[in-house]
Design a protein around this motif. Structure first.
Motif, mmCIF file in Angstrom:
data_model
loop_
_atom_site.group_PDB
_atom_site.id
_atom_site.type_symbol
_atom_site.label_atom_id
_atom_site.label_comp_id
_atom_site.label_asym_id
_atom_site.label_seq_id
_atom_site.Cartn_x
_atom_site.Cartn_y
_atom_site.Cartn_z
ATOM 1 N N SER A 1 61.973 38.609 54.711
ATOM 2 C CA SER A 1 62.476 39.198 53.474
ATOM 3 C C SER A 1 61.317 39.863 52.753
ATOM 4 O O SER A 1 60.181 39.828 53.227
ATOM 5 C CB SER A 1 63.083 38.103 52.585
ATOM 6 N N VAL A 2 61.609 40.435 51.601
ATOM 7 C CA VAL A 2 60.546 41.042 50.810
ATOM 8 C C VAL A 2 59.594 39.963 50.289
ATOM 9 O O VAL A 2 58.457 40.263 49.950
ATOM 10 C CB VAL A 2 61.109 41.890 49.642
ATOM 11 N N LYS A 3 60.034 38.705 50.269
ATOM 12 C CA LYS A 3 59.216 37.595 49.777
ATOM 13 C C LYS A 3 58.411 36.898 50.872
ATOM 14 O O LYS A 3 57.274 36.508 50.647
ATOM 15 C CB LYS A 3 60.101 36.526 49.117
ATOM 16 N N ALA A 4 59.037 36.663 52.035
ATOM 17 C CA ALA A 4 58.411 35.811 53.048
ATOM 18 C C ALA A 4 59.083 35.985 54.405
ATOM 19 O O ALA A 4 60.160 36.558 54.505
ATOM 20 C CB ALA A 4 58.535 34.350 52.628
ATOM 21 N N ALA A 5 58.426 35.450 55.421
ATOM 22 C CA ALA A 5 59.032 35.343 56.752
ATOM 23 C C ALA A 5 59.380 33.878 56.963
ATOM 24 O O ALA A 5 58.631 32.986 56.548
ATOM 25 C CB ALA A 5 58.075 35.815 57.820
ATOM 26 N N SER A 6 60.521 33.618 57.574
ATOM 27 C CA SER A 6 60.970 32.253 57.771
ATOM 28 C C SER A 6 61.432 32.059 59.209
ATOM 29 O O SER A 6 62.220 32.853 59.724
ATOM 30 C CB SER A 6 62.118 31.958 56.805
ATOM 31 N N PHE B 1 64.299 42.210 57.880
ATOM 32 C CA PHE B 1 64.055 42.221 59.324
ATOM 33 C C PHE B 1 64.520 40.908 59.932
ATOM 34 O O PHE B 1 64.356 39.845 59.336
ATOM 35 C CB PHE B 1 62.557 42.408 59.616
ATOM 36 N N VAL B 2 65.114 40.997 61.118
ATOM 37 C CA VAL B 2 65.524 39.809 61.868
ATOM 38 C C VAL B 2 65.021 39.956 63.296
ATOM 39 O O VAL B 2 65.236 40.980 63.934
ATOM 40 C CB VAL B 2 67.069 39.657 61.881
ATOM 41 N N GLU B 3 64.318 38.934 63.773
ATOM 42 C CA GLU B 3 63.893 38.883 65.178
ATOM 43 C C GLU B 3 64.744 37.838 65.872
ATOM 44 O O GLU B 3 64.713 36.651 65.512
ATOM 45 C CB GLU B 3 62.412 38.495 65.274
#
Length: 126
Positions: free
Chosen positions: A62-67, A41-43
């Motif tokens: 990502s499946v791991k984290a939001a950055s 996902f991209v915001e």
């Protein structure tokens, strides 16, 4: 790892390309996308948004984290890449063509304060 010499970089892993019209194009580095893993996902920011260097401008999940993705320079968002929002995994395929947003810097000379490829490589241990 690929660190193109014609780009500038931030310590928070954004790449910045100076454009002929004085604007800059911004994305995340190959190092960042590799650390995040599969991006899902991209915001993107809103066109016309004013940013100060270091402000949150976008989010990549990502499946791991939001950055958070930070504005590398102060200025105004002039364009966003809707194609990358529709296909977030394009960042994993080629981080340097999957740009996120374009910014018109309030001080175009400030790009000189960003890291060059050699300094970014050293900062990431590459």
């Amino acid at each position: 790892m690929n660190i193109p010499a014609d780009l500038k970089y931030t310590e928070s892993h954004e790449w910045v390309r100076a454009e002929a019209d004085g604007s800059v194009t911004v994305g995340i580095t190959e190092y960042a996308q590799d650390a995040l893993g599969d991006i899902v996902f991209v915001e993107l920011p809103k066109v016309g948004k004013s940013c100060t260097a270091g402000d949150d401008a976008a989010v990549v999940e990502s499946v791991k984290a939001a950055s958070d993705i930070y504005a590398p320079l102060s200025g105004v968002i002039t364009a966003v890449n809707e194609a990358v929002a529709a296909a977030p995994d394009s960042i994993n395929a080629d981080a340097y063509s999957a740009w996120l947003f374009k910014l018109q810097p309030s001080d175009p000379a400030a790009i000189g304060g960003l890291l060059d490829a050699a300094a970014y490589g050293k900062a990431t241990g590459e």
